[in-house]
Scaffold this motif. Structure first.
Motif, short mmCIF file in Angstrom:
data_model
loop_
_atom_site.label_atom_id
_atom_site.label_comp_id
_atom_site.label_asym_id
_atom_site.label_seq_id
_atom_site.Cartn_x
_atom_site.Cartn_y
_atom_site.Cartn_z
N ARG A 17 22.20 68.51 18.19
CA ARG A 17 21.74 67.45 17.27
C ARG A 17 22.66 67.47 16.04
O ARG A 17 22.80 68.49 15.37
N GLN A 67 22.21 77.26 33.40
CA GLN A 67 22.12 75.82 33.22
C GLN A 67 22.24 75.05 34.52
O GLN A 67 21.97 73.87 34.56
N VAL A 127 31.57 66.00 20.06
CA VAL A 127 30.60 64.91 20.07
C VAL A 127 31.34 63.58 20.17
O VAL A 127 32.39 63.40 19.56
N ALA A 162 21.77 73.49 17.20
CA ALA A 162 21.94 73.66 18.65
C ALA A 162 21.09 74.82 19.14
O ALA A 162 20.99 75.84 18.46
N CYS A 188 25.12 74.60 24.99
CA CYS A 188 24.10 73.63 24.58
C CYS A 188 24.65 72.25 24.90
O CYS A 188 25.76 71.92 24.49
N LYS A 189 23.89 71.46 25.62
CA LYS A 189 24.36 70.13 26.02
C LYS A 189 23.70 69.00 25.23
O LYS A 189 23.95 67.84 25.49
N ASN A 190 22.88 69.35 24.24
CA ASN A 190 22.22 68.32 23.42
C ASN A 190 22.19 68.74 21.95
O ASN A 190 21.14 68.75 21.32
N SER A 205 22.98 61.92 16.33
CA SER A 205 23.38 62.04 17.73
C SER A 205 22.72 63.27 18.30
O SER A 205 22.65 64.32 17.65
N ASN A 206 22.21 63.15 19.50
CA ASN A 206 21.68 64.29 20.24
C ASN A 206 22.54 64.55 21.48
O ASN A 206 22.09 65.11 22.46
N ALA A 207 23.79 64.09 21.41
CA ALA A 207 24.67 64.15 22.58
C ALA A 207 25.85 65.10 22.38
O ALA A 207 26.80 65.08 23.15
N SER A 222 28.09 58.06 20.05
CA SER A 222 26.74 58.55 20.34
C SER A 222 25.85 58.56 19.09
O SER A 222 24.64 58.71 19.19
N LYS A 252 27.97 68.58 22.48
CA LYS A 252 28.10 69.68 23.44
C LYS A 252 28.68 70.89 22.71
O LYS A 252 29.50 70.73 21.81
#
Length: 186
Positions: free
Chosen positions: A30, A184, A64, A176, A26-28, A46-48, A68, A50
């Motif tokens: 939350r 991906q 994270v 996530a 998962c790359k985003n 943050s939604n950044a 972010s 990993k």
């Protein structure tokens, strides 16, 4: 983008140069934090984040960037990064652990789990066991967890001058949604 996820997985130690099939990423992710204090509640998101998940072994890793996290007030964000988290010195927070229960990513359902591992925040590593939920729906895997982090456990100092503005314990929420790592790149 696939190379970034492979690098994250390599850093997390979940895969070697020959990435096995069956990894999820998962790359985003939350991640939210919430502090309830007498004078002011503090929230950030943050939604950044990993994450990489290996359902065969239960291994799980999150990472994270501290910067972010976004706050509703820019001054809060500045104080968070400079005064409390020292983001230049400790730019990342991470968790690396293992889901204690076996999860079948081919069986639909909602599964309560516990995850044991090491939470690394502000340069302090701490063993943690947290509860969470894994949801599987037609091949889609998602995870969520809510847990508390004590600032003192990670040497995050709260000046006495502002102790009524910031709680000593912060509620963290993580969610996530994963997809197979080999999908991906598409």
């Amino acid at each position: 983008m696939k190379h970034l996820l492979v690098i994250i997985a390599l850093v997390a130690g979940l895969i070697k140069d020959d990435a096995p099939a069956g990894l999820y990423a998962c790359k985003n992710v939350r991640i939210t934090l919430y502090s309830s204090a007498p004078l002011e509640d503090i929230e950030a998101e943050s939604n950044a984040g990993k994450s990489v998940f290996n359902p065969a072994t239960g291994e799980l890793a999150f990472n994270v960037a501290i910067r972010s996290f976004k706050f509703p007030k820019s001054l809060m964000q500045e104080h968070f990064n400079e005064n409390y988290m020292e983001s230049d010195k400790y730019p990342q927070a991470s968790f690396r652990g293992k889901i204690n229960e076996k999860i079948d990513v081919n069986a639909n359902g909602s599964f309560p789990v516990t995850v044991s591992g090491v939470l690394d925040v502000h340069g302090v590593k701490q063993n943690r066991t947290v509860k969470g939920t894994v949801n599987v729906n037609n091949g889609s895997v998602s995870m969520s967890s809510e847990f508390m982090v004590r600032c003192a456990d990670h040497n995050i100092e709260i000046p006495k001058l502002v102790f009524k503005k910031i709680a000593e314990t912060i509620k963290m929420t993580v969610s996530a949604t994963y997809s197979p790592l080999n999908n991906q790149a598409k």
